[in-house]
Design a protein around this motif. Structure first.
Motif, mmCIF file in Angstrom:
data_model
loop_
_atom_site.group_PDB
_atom_site.id
_atom_site.type_symbol
_atom_site.label_atom_id
_atom_site.label_comp_id
_atom_site.label_asym_id
_atom_site.label_seq_id
_atom_site.Cartn_x
_atom_site.Cartn_y
_atom_site.Cartn_z
ATOM 1 N N MET A 20 10.040 -12.981 -20.571
ATOM 2 C CA MET A 20 10.402 -11.928 -19.618
ATOM 3 C C MET A 20 9.538 -10.692 -19.833
ATOM 4 O O MET A 20 9.080 -10.055 -18.898
ATOM 5 N N SER A 23 5.578 -11.674 -18.786
ATOM 6 C CA SER A 23 5.119 -12.155 -17.478
ATOM 7 C C SER A 23 4.795 -10.979 -16.564
ATOM 8 O O SER A 23 5.474 -9.962 -16.556
ATOM 9 N N ALA A 26 7.314 -9.833 -11.497
ATOM 10 C CA ALA A 26 8.698 -9.422 -11.751
ATOM 11 C C ALA A 26 9.694 -10.520 -11.395
ATOM 12 O O ALA A 26 10.771 -10.588 -11.995
ATOM 13 N N SER A 29 9.890 -12.631 -14.373
ATOM 14 C CA SER A 29 10.671 -11.922 -15.387
ATOM 15 C C SER A 29 12.158 -12.126 -15.150
ATOM 16 O O SER A 29 12.915 -12.421 -16.079
ATOM 17 N N ALA A 30 12.580 -11.984 -13.888
ATOM 18 C CA ALA A 30 14.012 -12.134 -13.575
ATOM 19 C C ALA A 30 14.473 -13.551 -13.904
ATOM 20 O O ALA A 30 15.566 -13.742 -14.445
ATOM 21 N N MET A 33 14.815 -13.977 -17.534
ATOM 22 C CA MET A 33 16.017 -13.300 -17.992
ATOM 23 C C MET A 33 17.241 -14.168 -17.720
ATOM 24 O O MET A 33 18.184 -14.196 -18.527
ATOM 25 N N ASN A 36 17.519 -16.486 -20.518
ATOM 26 C CA ASN A 36 18.063 -15.786 -21.676
ATOM 27 C C ASN A 36 19.576 -15.614 -21.554
ATOM 28 O O ASN A 36 20.323 -15.913 -22.493
ATOM 29 N N ILE A 64 24.245 -10.387 -11.309
ATOM 30 C CA ILE A 64 23.230 -9.399 -11.678
ATOM 31 C C ILE A 64 21.830 -9.938 -11.411
ATOM 32 O O ILE A 64 20.963 -9.225 -10.876
ATOM 33 N N PHE A 68 18.969 -8.452 -8.960
ATOM 34 C CA PHE A 68 17.603 -8.133 -9.400
ATOM 35 C C PHE A 68 16.576 -8.827 -8.512
ATOM 36 O O PHE A 68 15.631 -8.192 -8.029
ATOM 37 N N VAL A 72 13.775 -7.052 -6.255
ATOM 38 C CA VAL A 72 12.349 -7.303 -6.507
ATOM 39 C C VAL A 72 11.672 -7.753 -5.225
ATOM 40 O O VAL A 72 10.596 -7.274 -4.854
#
Lengths: 171, 100
Positions: A20, A23, A26, A29-30, A33, A36, A64, A68, A72
Motif C-alpha cells: 500500500m 504502489s 491510489a 493502494s486501496a 489496504m 491488510n 471504508i 476510499f 479515488v
C-alpha cells in the motif's frame, strides 16, 4: 497449527501494508489496504473475537474501502504523484524517525516483556461472544454507546454541510 | 496458542509502516489510508490484550474506535473532495493555505 495460520496471516498483513505504501496508483493502494484489513480480520478470529471479525469485515473492508475507492475514482487521483520533493531531506528524515519509533517500541517491548505478554494461563473460547459484548454494551457501556450515535450524527451533518457550502459557492 | 507478544510486535510493525506512509507520501488519500492502518494496528493490540486478560472490555473499546474511524473517514473524505473542487489537487504540498 494456530501459529502457522498466524504467521501466514501476519505476513500477508505486512506485505499488504508495505505494498500500500509503495504502489504509485491510489486504487492499488486501496486494494492492498483491503488485503491488510482482511488479514487483520482473520487475526481477530484467531484472538477469539468473532464479533469484531464481522465488524471489521463490514465496516473496514466493506464500507471504508468502498468510500476510499469511490473518492479515488471520483477525484481521478489514481495518477502518480511527481517524485520531486519540495524539501530534499524530508523523506530520509521521515524514514529515520519511523525507524526510531519502531526501535523505541521494540526497546520498551523487550525491556518490559513480562507476564503480561504471555499467553493466558487458562484460555477459554467464550470470554467475548457476541452475546457478552452486547450485554456489556447495553449495560456498563451504555453512555459511551449512546455518545457514538451523536458522533455518527455529527459526521452525517458535517458531510451534508460541507456539500451544501460547496453548492452555494458554485451557484 | 500464539503468544500475545507476537500480536503486539505485528501491531508495532504495522504502526511504524503507517507512520512512514503519513510522513513520506504526498497524496492526501494515501496519507489518510496510512492513518486508518495505524488505527487498525492499535485495534489489533487492544484485541490481543483483551484475549490475554480474557476480558471483553478491550474488544468493546475497539468497537468504539471502529465507529469513530468510520465517522472520521466520512468527514475526511468529504473535506478532501471539497478541497479538490477548489484546488484541483490532492497533493498535500499544494494545500498550504487556510483559506479555500
Amino acid at each position: 497449527m494456530e501459529l502457522v495460520v498466524f504467521t501466514i496471516t501476519a505476513l500477508v498483513a505486512l506485505v499488504g501494508a508495505v505494498a500500500m505504501l509503495l504502489s504509485k496508483n491510489a486504487v492499488h493502494s486501496a486494494l492492498f489496504m483491503l488485503l491488510n484489513f482482511s488479514s487483520i480480520a482473520v487475526l481477530y478470529l484467531l484472538l477469539r473475537a468473532p464479533f469484531l471479525f464481522a465488524v471489521q469485515l463490514i465496516v473496514y473492508a466493506g464500507a471504508i474501502i468502498v468510500l476510499f475507492l469511490f473518492v479515488v475514482m471520483l477525484l481521478g487521483a489514481e495518477r502518480a504523484e511527481d517524485d520531486r520533493d519540495r524539501i530534499a531531506w524530508q523523506r530520509p528524515l521521515a524514514i529515520l524517525m519511523a525507524a526510531l519509533l519502531l526501535g523505541e517500541a521494540l526497546y520498551v517491548f523487550f525491556a518490559r516483556a513480562n507476564t503480561s505478554l504471555a499467553s493466558p494461563a487458562t484460555p477459554t473460547e467464550d470470554f467475548a461472544t457476541p452475546v457478552k459484548i452486547g450485554e456489556a454494551l447495553f449495560s456498563t457501556y451504555l453512555l459511551p454507546f449512546e455518545i457514538t450515535s451523536v458522533i455518527l450524527l455529527a459526521a452525517l451533518v458535517g458531510v451534508v454541510v460541507l456539500h451544501q457550502h460547496r453548492q452555494a459557492a458554485e451557484s | 496458542m500464539v503468544p500475545t507478544s507476537y500480536y503486539v510486535l505485528l501491531s508495532a510493525a504495522l504502526f511504524a509502516i503507517g507512520v512512514v506512509g503519513v510522513l513520506t507520501r504526498r497524496n492526501a488519500l494515501i496519507v489518510f489510508m496510512s492513518v486508518e492502518m495505524m488505527l487498525n494496528s492499535a485495534n489489533l493490540a487492544l484485541v490481543a490484550f483483551a484475549q490475554r486478560w480474557q476480558s471483553a472490555n478491550g474488544q468493546i473499546l475497539v468497537f468504539f474506535v471502529i465507529t469513530v474511524a468510520a465517522a472520521e473517514v466520512a468527514v475526511g473524505l468529504a473535506l478532501l473532495v471539497t478541497i479538490f473542487r477548489a484546488k484541483r489537487t490532492t497533493d498535500i504540498d499544494e494545500i498550504n493555505t487556510l483559506r479555500g
